[in-house]
Design a protein around this motif. Structure first.
Motif, PDB file in Angstrom:
ATOM      1  N   VAL A 116       0.831  -1.203   0.000  1.00 26.46           N
ATOM      2  CA  VAL A 116       0.000   0.000   0.000  1.00 26.46           C
ATOM      3  C   VAL A 116       0.866   1.254   0.000  1.00 26.46           C
ATOM      4  CG1 VAL A 116      -1.888  -1.142   1.248  1.00 26.46           C
ATOM      5  CG2 VAL A 116      -0.149   0.112   2.549  1.00 26.46           C
ATOM      6  N   VAL A 117       0.207   2.368  -0.300  1.00 24.46           N
ATOM      7  CA  VAL A 117       0.782   3.698  -0.117  1.00 24.46           C
ATOM      8  C   VAL A 117       0.142   4.257   1.149  1.00 24.46           C
ATOM      9  CG1 VAL A 117       1.048   6.006  -1.096  1.00 24.46           C
ATOM     10  CG2 VAL A 117       0.960   4.013  -2.607  1.00 24.46           C
ATOM     11  N   SER A 118       0.959   4.751   2.077  1.00 19.34           N
ATOM     12  CA  SER A 118       0.433   5.289   3.335  1.00 19.34           C
ATOM     13  C   SER A 118       0.842   6.753   3.477  1.00 19.34           C
ATOM     14  CB  SER A 118       0.983   4.479   4.511  1.00 19.34           C
ATOM     15  OG  SER A 118       0.565   5.043   5.733  1.00 19.34           O
ATOM     16  N   ILE A 119      -0.146   7.620   3.658  1.00 22.26           N
ATOM     17  CA  ILE A 119       0.103   9.068   3.775  1.00 22.26           C
ATOM     18  C   ILE A 119      -0.660   9.614   4.975  1.00 22.26           C
ATOM     19  CG2 ILE A 119      -0.145  11.329   2.651  1.00 22.26           C
ATOM     20  CD1 ILE A 119      -0.081   9.888  -0.054  1.00 22.26           C
ATOM     21  N   ALA A 120       0.054  10.258   5.900  1.00 20.13           N
ATOM     22  CA  ALA A 120      -0.593  10.881   7.059  1.00 20.13           C
ATOM     23  C   ALA A 120      -0.164  12.344   7.132  1.00 20.13           C
ATOM     24  CB  ALA A 120      -0.204  10.151   8.341  1.00 20.13           C
ATOM     25  N   LEU A 121      -1.021  13.147   7.728  1.00 22.18           N
ATOM     26  CA  LEU A 121      -0.677  14.549   7.994  1.00 22.18           C
ATOM     27  C   LEU A 121      -0.847  14.810   9.482  1.00 22.18           C
ATOM     28  CD1 LEU A 121      -0.001  17.479   7.147  1.00 22.18           C
ATOM     29  CD2 LEU A 121      -2.446  17.815   6.680  1.00 22.18           C
ATOM     30  N   ALA A 122       0.234  15.286  10.112  1.00 20.56           N
ATOM     31  CA  ALA A 122       0.181  15.647  11.532  1.00 20.56           C
ATOM     32  C   ALA A 122       0.172  17.162  11.665  1.00 20.56           C
ATOM     33  CB  ALA A 122       1.380  15.064  12.272  1.00 20.56           C
ATOM     34  N   HIS A 123      -0.641  17.658  12.584  1.00 19.65           N
ATOM     35  CA  HIS A 123      -0.654  19.088  12.922  1.00 19.65           C
ATOM     36  C   HIS A 123      -0.145  19.217  14.348  1.00 19.65           C
ATOM     37  CE1 HIS A 123      -2.736  22.844  14.367  1.00 19.65           C
ATOM     38  NE2 HIS A 123      -2.049  23.271  13.341  1.00 19.65           N
ATOM     39  N   LYS A 124       1.048  19.825  14.496  1.00 23.64           N
ATOM     40  CA  LYS A 124       1.690  19.975  15.806  1.00 23.64           C
ATOM     41  C   LYS A 124       1.752  18.641  16.557  1.00 23.64           C
ATOM     42  CE  LYS A 124       0.569  24.851  16.112  1.00 23.64           C
ATOM     43  NZ  LYS A 124      -0.284  25.898  16.679  1.00 23.64           N
ATOM     44  N   GLY A 125       2.120  17.594  15.829  1.00 18.64           N
ATOM     45  CA  GLY A 125       2.358  16.296  16.461  1.00 18.64           C
ATOM     46  C   GLY A 125       1.144  15.392  16.559  1.00 18.64           C
ATOM     47  N   GLU A 126      -0.034  15.892  16.153  1.00 19.55           N
ATOM     48  CA  GLU A 126      -1.243  15.064  16.224  1.00 19.55           C
ATOM     49  C   GLU A 126      -1.725  14.742  14.811  1.00 19.55           C
ATOM     50  OE1 GLU A 126      -5.482  15.014  18.580  1.00 19.55           O
ATOM     51  OE2 GLU A 126      -4.669  16.947  17.992  1.00 19.55           O
ATOM     52  N   ILE A 127      -2.001  13.452  14.561  1.00 18.66           N
ATOM     53  CA  ILE A 127      -2.451  13.053  13.215  1.00 18.66           C
ATOM     54  C   ILE A 127      -3.859  13.577  12.968  1.00 18.66           C
ATOM     55  CG2 ILE A 127      -2.835  11.143  11.608  1.00 18.66           C
ATOM     56  CD1 ILE A 127       0.038  11.294  12.469  1.00 18.66           C
ATOM     57  N   ILE A 128      -4.043  14.317  11.878  1.00 18.79           N
ATOM     58  CA  ILE A 128      -5.370  14.853  11.553  1.00 18.79           C
ATOM     59  C   ILE A 128      -5.931  14.250  10.261  1.00 18.79           C
ATOM     60  CG2 ILE A 128      -5.054  17.036  12.791  1.00 18.79           C
ATOM     61  CD1 ILE A 128      -4.510  18.357  10.000  1.00 18.79           C
TER      62      ILE A 128
END
Length: 275
Positions: A116-128
């Protein structure tokens, strides 16, 4: 929570576009890659497809969000110390994209269709935001913090099993064979007789997505990195499940030994792993 937008592009739209473009490209390379290298060991592989996928994702993200930070597997030296240092240097960034361009490279190399392709975005250390795309099955799993998790546009929820005995769980076999693999095999020896059965697809991100979708009751693996877990952890949380360190600590970006479940079997699984 209102969907964060910069210019006219939402974070989710960009992540979905990146994952599907990279996934489709990876699929065209199946059985057709040119170069295979070992990273940490013969069990830790990388191809030019991993690197090409990461480059494609990074350039699309940077084109849309030039001020954001980026942490991708292929930009980091092999080994847990290098991974920890790389995460430490960016974990407090306002916006941090955390990417595994091909989770399940060994499967990809062998033509086993679980990568798979896995993409996450964290805002100030928290995954959003978390996106996991399986190009072989053409399944895109997506979660936004506070908005639930979806596959095929349908809301996901974790499975209903209340005991380990009735649970299908998954694990992954670590690439590090000196200490992590023996520890994992000991855990496997303890857990196997206590559950309905055990699976191992060879992709942590896909296992987490399957826990979120109710296809697995639980999953554990040791010695992972932030890019293996980040997107899948949010999928599990937003589907009503539990995810964190196998020592019971709630999920954070630094977790390496992960346990994720439907929540109902979490205590029982952790107790078995602790023994």
């Amino acid at each position: 929570m209102n969907e964060p937008v910069v210019g006219s592009k939402s974070f989710a739209a960009v992540a979905i576009n990146c994952a599907s473009k990279a996934g489709e490209w990876i699929k065209t390379k199946l059985g057709n890659y040119q170069r295979l290298d070992e990273k940490m060991s013969p069990h830790d592989l990388v191809t030019e497809v991993d690197k090409g996928s990461e480059k494609l994702i990074r350039s699309l993200i940077m084109m849309n969000f030039p001020s954001h930070s980026f942490l991708g597997e292929e930009g980091v030296e092999p080994g847990p110390e290098a991974s920890a240092r790389a995460l430490e240097s960016v974990r407090d960034a306002e916006y941090l994209w955390i990417v595994d361009p091909v989770d399940g490279t060994t499967n990809f190399v062998h033509g086993f269709p679980f990568f798979v392709v896995s993409i996450a975005l964290a805002h100030k250390g928290e995954i959003i935001l978390g996106v996991v795309y399986d190009p072989s099955a053409d399944e895109l799993f997506i979660a936004e913090k506070g908005k639930g998790a979806y596959v095929h546009g349908k809301r996901m929820s974790v499975s209903g099993e209340e005991t380990l005995r009735s649970s299908l769980v998954a694990t992954g076999f670590p690439a590090e064979h000196r200490t992590a693999l023996p520890r994992n095999l000991e855990q496997l020896r303890r857990i196997a007789p206590k559950v309905r059965n055990i699976r191992s697809s060879g992709s942590a991100a896909l296992h987490l997505a399957y826990v979120a979708a109710g296809r697995l009751s639980g999953f554990w693996e040791i010695g992972l990195n932030s890019w293996d877990i980040a997107a899948g952890a949010l999928l599990v949380q937003e589907s009503g499940g539990a995810v964190g360190d196998i020592d019971g600590t709630p999920y954070h970006l630094g977790v390496r030994d992960v346990a994720a479940t439907n929540g109902q079997i979490h205590g029982e699984l952790l107790a078995e792993l602790a023994d």
